[in-house]
Design an enzyme around this catalytic site. Structure first.
Site, PDB file in Angstrom:
ATOM      1  N   GLU A   1      -1.764   0.775  13.674  1.00  0.00           N
ATOM      2  CA  GLU A   1      -3.178   0.981  13.057  1.00  0.00           C
ATOM      3  C   GLU A   1      -4.454   0.952  13.457  1.00  0.00           C
ATOM      4  OE1 GLU A   1      -5.001   0.329   8.063  1.00  0.00           O
ATOM      5  OE2 GLU A   1      -3.174  -1.279   9.237  1.00  0.00           O
TER       6      GLU A   1
ATOM      7  N   GLU B   1       1.023  -1.249  -0.106  1.00  0.00           N
ATOM      8  CA  GLU B   1      -0.157  -0.184  -0.200  1.00  0.00           C
ATOM      9  C   GLU B   1       0.774   0.685   0.039  1.00  0.00           C
ATOM     10  OE1 GLU B   1      -3.544   1.868   2.557  1.00  0.00           O
ATOM     11  OE2 GLU B   1      -3.147   0.243   2.258  1.00  0.00           O
TER      12      GLU B   1
END
Length: 859
Positions: A733, A455
């Site tokens: 996260e 990502e």
């Protein structure tokens, strides 16, 4: 005065090859208490310019604009209001880069070597007649590159030219290579690899060739002799190309290097390149070339092995004790042809390297040895990958080697550290350290959302919530300015801001940007934060069309005084702890409530920005828009007594912090309800990406600072300190990225290095530490420590545009002592608990007042 810093140009740490023809100037003064600047003199080349002004930050350039390639030596001296005159500052040099008309080189592409993976080698020899007075290399690439001249590396940056919206803005770099040239025959060589240009990019499987299918190089070497004559050596058909020892290089998958395929002397004169291919000439619009606004990516630190682990399956894993972004530099010995393989991961899972959170990113480097026959003399071969980086704490090493040593080299954009914090709670201090490491790992040319998996994109919403913290910890003004230029370049015709910048179009729901609250709002919020923290109204002016395009585009599609309820898909309070592992958007708070709150808030911000820029008609227009959307929010989501639909912590935090409850009774009731909800959760976090940055401020504003402290200091999951108790060295996260039993969250999206929830550090700086800007650029400071949570001391400092500001407090029994440093050029309003505000000028001050005893507080 004690000290006068050298002049700084715009936001550049190094002012070689800048893009501005009239760079604004800044300097800092360290002076005796009470000293104030009344005037300054600027010596620019042979000219001296004088101004009766107290300004020392982003002062307009007074001389004639710099021409391409032109350099100037600049010094400053200042006059005090007391009649004192400083010495001249040390000289600082500025040099402008090239404009579009200055480029003579042509983009070249590596002939038949067009397959993905291997790095291309490109070279040329040339002759230098006589001594060299000055030499500059200007270079960029379709891909990422490294240059060498006469066998020596040019510069110490990596992954150049970096990642921008390539077809609209392609950076080039400027290098001083005077000392690398010699009279006679010379050689220049480049390695070019896929990088962001055509390597893997994003979370869609096998997504490549995002910007192009062929590698390319544009380079222009300009040599000025002692007689003043300038010779230009540019890329063109005379260049030759081949492949070498780098068999594969990918940012996600890693690098494969075969030392047995090295071509000794390939970038030195006299190398036989008869078997190499001719380069072909490609296309590049030189009008897209831009000089950098911020610093490059560099190695900033090296970490030694903390522990060598043998896993349950018998594999060897190196633990560096810190989750970081970079790569290994190894020294290895063994037979020729033996290969060492290095895998990377942030965590161990079941005692083995935890690669599942990487998804499809291989994050594996390999090195095939030359062996002793290549002349290693028994001390091993040293190698470090060139065209990849990884997010990792652990490295699994395998292969048929005799001995191996390793250092983890940390890489990130080489920003200047400007903010520090510590307190009597070691867990909170470690939390702050984790925020710093999270920023370091994710500020790698662009502000990424995670540095390890498939990502690593510049998500707009993540940055907008973290920007205040980032601007305190590091001087990221130039970094943000560059990213914001890409944001403006990547907006759609309707003004829509992509979810990530630079924009990457994937198949499926991300193929075309859709208006997304909290993420698209970065177009307005990030410039505003930069203005508040760095005092740069020029950045506001430059981004103003982008801001208006975003807000006006929403108005065109939604209407002037309506809910933000289209499109149906909003990310909302992303990663609310209540959201299922594989549905992070499914928060407890209505996503359209969140979106409408942001719409009202951002319209109001734009009204303030317009007023700051003197755009009075726009200021009135956007203030009216903000009022109408605020009314729509109240009509749809707020009861007459202040109860808010969704009845969540995020809903109340948004309403309170965004000023959506102008009625004092409603506001007071909402504040009380927020406290009830926080206490009902046992002071565990119940907010996601958009609620979390606001929750502690909302509690503080509601008079519940003790509850804010309890929320911050909670150690059970979910909380900020739970990861710290689990050994985290960066911000996670997910609140539960690792479960209490040590297993990794089963969701497919689990990063252990993600800065969004680290946005709470801004509250720590302003409320615990007590240091905040009261006017743009810290010209005025607000010093108001709010002790709580049983803390007995805290200290924070920030290198403002005017100099170092510091606040340090300690308390004993019912007395607090606060030590304050106010930089020259600034003033401060100091507020102690139970005391009236007092004013403080430049210098060091101590204040003593009454406060609660730490032992009386909930901890």
């Amino acid at each position: 005065m004690d000290e006068l810093s050298p002049v700084r140009f715009e936001h550049h740490r190094e002012a070689l090859g800048i893009g501005e023809s009239a760079p604004r100037l800044s300097w800092r003064v360290a002076a005796e208490p009470g000293w104030r600047q009344a005037a300054y003199e600027l010596a620019i080349g042979d000219e001296v310019f004088t101004a009766a002004s107290a300004q020392s930050v982003l002062v307009p350039w007074p001389a004639a604009p710099l021409r391409p390639r032109e350099g100037k030596i600049v010094r400053v001296r200042v006059n005090g209001a007391d009649g004192s005159v400083s010495d001249w500052s040390d000289p600082a040099t500025v040099e402008r880069g090239l404009d579009a008309a200055s480029w003579q080189a042509r983009l070249i592409e590596p002939g038949q070597h067009l397959e993905r993976g291997p790095a291309a080698l490109l070279r040329r020899e040339f002759t230098v007649d006589g001594a060299v007075a000055l030499a500059r290399l200007y270079a960029t690439a379709h891909g990422v590159y490294v240059a060498e001249i006469n066998g020596r590396r040019v510069g110490d940056d990596v992954l150049a030219p970096g990642w921008t919206s390539y077809h609209r803005r392609l950076r080039y770099q400027t290098y001083d290579v005077t000392g690398l040239l010699r009279p006679g025959v010379n050689a220049i060589g480049f390695q070019v690899a896929d990088g962001w240009w055509r390597g893997r990019l994003g979370f869609v499987a096998d997504a490549r060739d995002t910007y192009g299918t062929s590698l390319g190089l544009l380079a222009q070497l300009e040599i000025t002799g002692t007689d003043g004559a300038r010779v230009v050596i540019g890329t063109g058909r005379a260049w030759r190309c081949a492949t070498g020892p780098i068999l594969a290089a990918d940012l996600y998958d890693g690098e494969r290097y075969d030392a047995a395929r090295e071509l000794p002397g390939w970038s030195r004169p006299g190398f036989d390149d008869a078997g190499w291919d001719a380069c072909r000439v490609g296309d590049l619009d030189v009008a897209t070339l831009v000089a950098p606004d911020g610093p490059p990516v560099r190695a900033t630190e090296g970490l030694v092995i903390r522990e060598t682990i043998t896993t349950p399956s018998g594999k060897t894993v190196l633990d560096f004790g810190q989750n970081l972004v970079g790569r290994l530099r190894v020294r290895v010995s063994g037979r020729r042809g033996a290969t060492v393989t290095i895998g990377h991961a942030e965590v161990l899972e079941d005692g083995e390297l935890g690669v599942r959170p990487l998804r499809t990113a291989r994050a594996t480097d390999s090195y095939t040895l030359r062996g002793d026959s290549a002349g290693t003399q028994g001390d091993g071969e040293e190698w470090e990958p060139e065209f990849t980086i990884h997010g990792f704490r652990y490295a699994e090493v395998a292969g048929d080697y005799d001995d191996l040593e390793a250092v983890a080299v940390v890489y990130h954009s080489d920003l200047e550290r400007t903010g520090w914090f510590a307190c009597s709670d070691d867990l909170l201090t470690r939390l702050h350290d984790n925020v710093v490491w999270g920023m370091r790992g994710n500020f790698v040319d662009v502000p990424t959302d995670c540095p390890q998996r498939d990502e690593r994109l510049g998500w707009t919403g993540d940055l907008q919530v973290f920007a205040p913290t980032a601007a305190y910890l590091y001087d990221c003004a130039g970094f943000l300015a560059s990213w914001l230029k890409d944001l403006a370049a990547d907006q759609t015709r309707e003004g829509t801001v992509p979810l990530f910048v630079p924009r990457v179009d994937f198949p499926g729901p991300f193929q075309r940007p859709a208006p997304t609250a909290g993420w698209g709002d970065a177009a307005v919020i990030v410039p505003w934060v930069a203005y508040q923290r760095f005092g740069d109204d020029g950045l506001l002016r430059r981004q103003y069309p982008s801001m208006r395009a975003w807000v006006d585009g929403l108005t065109a599609s939604l209407g002037p005084g309506t809910l933000f309820d289209q499109p149906a898909l909003q990310l909302g309070d992303w990663l609310d702890p209540a959201a299922p592992p594989d549905a992070p958007w499914a928060s407890a708070t209505d996503p359209h409530l969140v979106a409408t709150a942001y719409r009202a808030h951002v319209a109001g911000l734009l009204a303030r920005i317009a007023a700051a820029l003197g755009e009075e008609a726009d200021a009135a227009k956007y203030a009216e828009l903000a009022g109408s959307v605020r009314q729509a929010f109240q009509d749809e989501y707020v009861s007459p007594r202040g109860r808010i639909v969704s009845d969540t912590q995020t809903a109340y935090a948004l309403a309170l912090e965004f000023g959506l409850l102008p009625d004092p009774d409603q506001r007071a009731r909402a504040g009380r309800r927020l406290v009830e909800l926080v206490r009902a959760k046992g002071h565990h976090v119940a907010t996601g990406f958009l609620g979390t940055p606001l929750i502690c401020d909302a509690l503080t504003g509601a008079g519940a600072v003790d509850d804010a402290y309890q929320l911050l200091r909670q150690t059970g999951c979910p909380s900020w300190l739970y990861p710290v108790t689990m050994g985290a060295t960066t911000i996670w996260e997910r609140w539960d990225a690792m479960l209490p039993d040590g297993s990794v969250n089963p969701g497919a999206m689990t990063s252990f290095n993600h800065y969004a929830f680290g946005a709470v550090a801004d509250w720590m700086h302003r409320v615990i530490g007590g240091l905040a800007p009261a006017s743009p650029g810290y010209r005025e400071l607000r010093i108001e420590p709010r002790p709580g949570g049983g803390l007995t001391w805290a200290r924070t400092s920030h290198l403002t545009p005017y100099g170092l500001a510091e606040v340090s407090w300690r308390r004993e029994h019912q007395t607090i002592t606060v030590d304050v440093t106010v930089p020259a050029g600034s003033t401060a309003t100091v507020v102690l608990p139970e005391s009236a505000p007092v004013q403080a000028g430049p210098g060091r001050h101590q204040f003593i007042g009454a406060c609660r005893d730490a032992a009386e507080e909930s901890q």
